[in-house]
Scaffold this motif. Sequence first.
Motif, PDB file in Angstrom:
ATOM      1  N   THR A  98       1.685  -6.208   5.958  1.00  0.00           N
ATOM      2  CA  THR A  98       2.237  -5.469   4.818  1.00  0.00           C
ATOM      3  C   THR A  98       1.987  -4.255   4.424  1.00  0.00           C
ATOM      4  O   THR A  98       2.318  -3.501   3.635  1.00  0.00           O
ATOM      5  CB  THR A  98       1.972  -6.331   3.183  1.00  0.00           C
ATOM      6  N   SER A  99       1.021  -3.629   5.168  1.00  0.00           N
ATOM      7  CA  SER A  99       0.465  -2.179   4.898  1.00  0.00           C
ATOM      8  C   SER A  99       0.632  -1.711   6.329  1.00  0.00           C
ATOM      9  O   SER A  99       0.190  -2.193   7.441  1.00  0.00           O
ATOM     10  CB  SER A  99      -1.019  -2.047   4.429  1.00  0.00           C
ATOM     11  N   ASP A 100       1.070  -0.312   6.652  1.00  0.00           N
ATOM     12  CA  ASP A 100       1.242   0.336   7.620  1.00  0.00           C
ATOM     13  C   ASP A 100      -0.102   0.596   8.325  1.00  0.00           C
ATOM     14  O   ASP A 100      -0.332   1.018   9.615  1.00  0.00           O
ATOM     15  CB  ASP A 100       2.229   1.510   7.718  1.00  0.00           C
ATOM     16  N   ALA A 101      -1.342   0.537   7.499  1.00  0.00           N
ATOM     17  CA  ALA A 101      -2.572   0.856   8.051  1.00  0.00           C
ATOM     18  C   ALA A 101      -3.107  -0.439   8.762  1.00  0.00           C
ATOM     19  O   ALA A 101      -4.473  -0.502   8.592  1.00  0.00           O
ATOM     20  CB  ALA A 101      -3.480   1.407   6.961  1.00  0.00           C
ATOM     21  N   ASP A 102      -2.374  -1.111   9.151  1.00  0.00           N
ATOM     22  CA  ASP A 102      -2.813  -2.207   9.863  1.00  0.00           C
ATOM     23  C   ASP A 102      -3.876  -3.433   9.119  1.00  0.00           C
ATOM     24  O   ASP A 102      -4.717  -3.975   9.783  1.00  0.00           O
ATOM     25  CB  ASP A 102      -3.903  -2.016  11.274  1.00  0.00           C
ATOM     26  N   SER A 103      -3.248  -3.463   7.814  1.00  0.00           N
ATOM     27  CA  SER A 103      -4.175  -4.297   6.808  1.00  0.00           C
ATOM     28  C   SER A 103      -3.140  -5.284   6.108  1.00  0.00           C
ATOM     29  O   SER A 103      -2.091  -4.821   6.166  1.00  0.00           O
ATOM     30  CB  SER A 103      -5.256  -3.654   6.196  1.00  0.00           C
TER      31      SER A 103
END
Length: 472
Positions: free
Chosen positions: A76-81
């Motif tokens: 759900t987040s592009d920051a791998d979280s």
Amino acid sequence: MNKIYLYNTLTRKKEEFKPIKKGMVGLYTCGPTVYNYAHIGNLRTYVFEDVLRRTLEYNGLKVKHVMNITDVGHLTSDADSGEDKVEKTAKKEKKTVWQIAEFYTKAFRQDLKDLNIQEPHIWCKATDHIKNQIATIQKLEEKGFTYQTDDGIYFDTSKFKNYGELARLDVKGLKAGARIKLRAGKKNPTDFALWKFSYPRGRSFDAAQDNVASRRQMEWDSPWGLGFPGWHIECSTMSTKYLGQPFDIHTGGVDHISVHHPNEIAQSEAAHGKKMTNFWLHGEFLIIKDQKMAKSGGNFITLDSLKNKGVDPLAYRYLILTSHYRSKLNFSWKSLTAAESALKSIYHQVEQFDSPKVGRAELEQKFLKAINNDLDTPRAIAILWELLKSNYPTDAKKKTLLEFDRVLGLGLAKIKKKKLSIPKAVKDLAEQREKARKKKDFSTADTLRIKIEKLGFQVLDTKEGPNIIKKE
Ligand code: AMP
Ligand code: ZN
């Protein structure tokens, strides 16, 4: 061979397109993440890619088109979280991840069909290529581009020269600014996950420590433990598998310029030591009330909802074509209605045209020049109207329109000629009008034209003489 110019995001320039292998084009388009319906913004990007492919084919090139289906790993987040989008929807809808992916893939393919978008030659699902993705990560590991944290295997972007070139990223500036917010274990703000562990450090599920309810449905064994691939690795792996490296053109929406595509480049070029793609093309956003249409936003409109309102999906395609793919397109119901009546008017005229004979080379040349100039569809549409409004015989108009439609894809080939019975009164009026016109008595001709229109007909003055059609 005519020259084709395309705007390459990599160089920020319009460049002449030359295929790597003569007469062939390898085209990779980032496909949908199948956890929800595509919205009409997503579909704008797929229409732009379809026009690109049709333009290449119109120029006699043989295109091999590959599109991925993201059914795992897009968080759900592009920051791998955050959560895996497909897993999250499966939980919410109480279905298996496979059911979710299958359902939304089917819906997506229906959207493509409705919009007259040609299907890719190769569809590839991320979950069908887990082994290949693991092999790419291993290659990166061997070459020293990876490191391990508590939650996965990461790509070390500081090891890749020119990371972020596509996005013109100021990597040093980013590093200085983001030092405090860096995610646990990550060495650089731009580093990204190649493999995510299902459980910390790749151990197995342990009911005593792990939340049973949040257990993943999709996880695979790997040299680093149980887990799943990061989102970007699928595109690097599958594009190389099906198109080789380098290949000709890679496309997507503009949101991919900053993260997803730089990451694809880093992975592919680090793994294989050569350039990934020659041309990068990006489609601008569809916006609504000054905001980007987004799956997470409340401004989400699907193609189905247009269909439910009785709108022909091809009217939406027409609307898309009226703006250039590198300009933002502001969606409004008013502009859609205008597009719908323009398309109806085209269909109405085509229905009354004679069978195609010899087309108009000068307009066909003009059209080709427009689309070969970085897919200038607004200009191409203007040329279409120039043709319709001209006094060329209708069999020539039909022939040239069908040529244009090989690129525009507005479904004109399916429009059948309507048998028209013209009442004698209308024929007589048209004859009198023609006589008046020949005598240059235009005021009588005009009065007769109005009378004909009142009876529901219209006279087109073509080079071959008057042509009576039904009034719209
Ligand atoms: P997704 O299914 O979210 O991965 O997105 C599919 C494609 O749609 C990607 O190429 C995105 O860049 C593109 N996209 C997302 N939002 C928009 C929008 N508002 N307008 C045009 N394209 C979009
Ligand atoms: Zn991609």
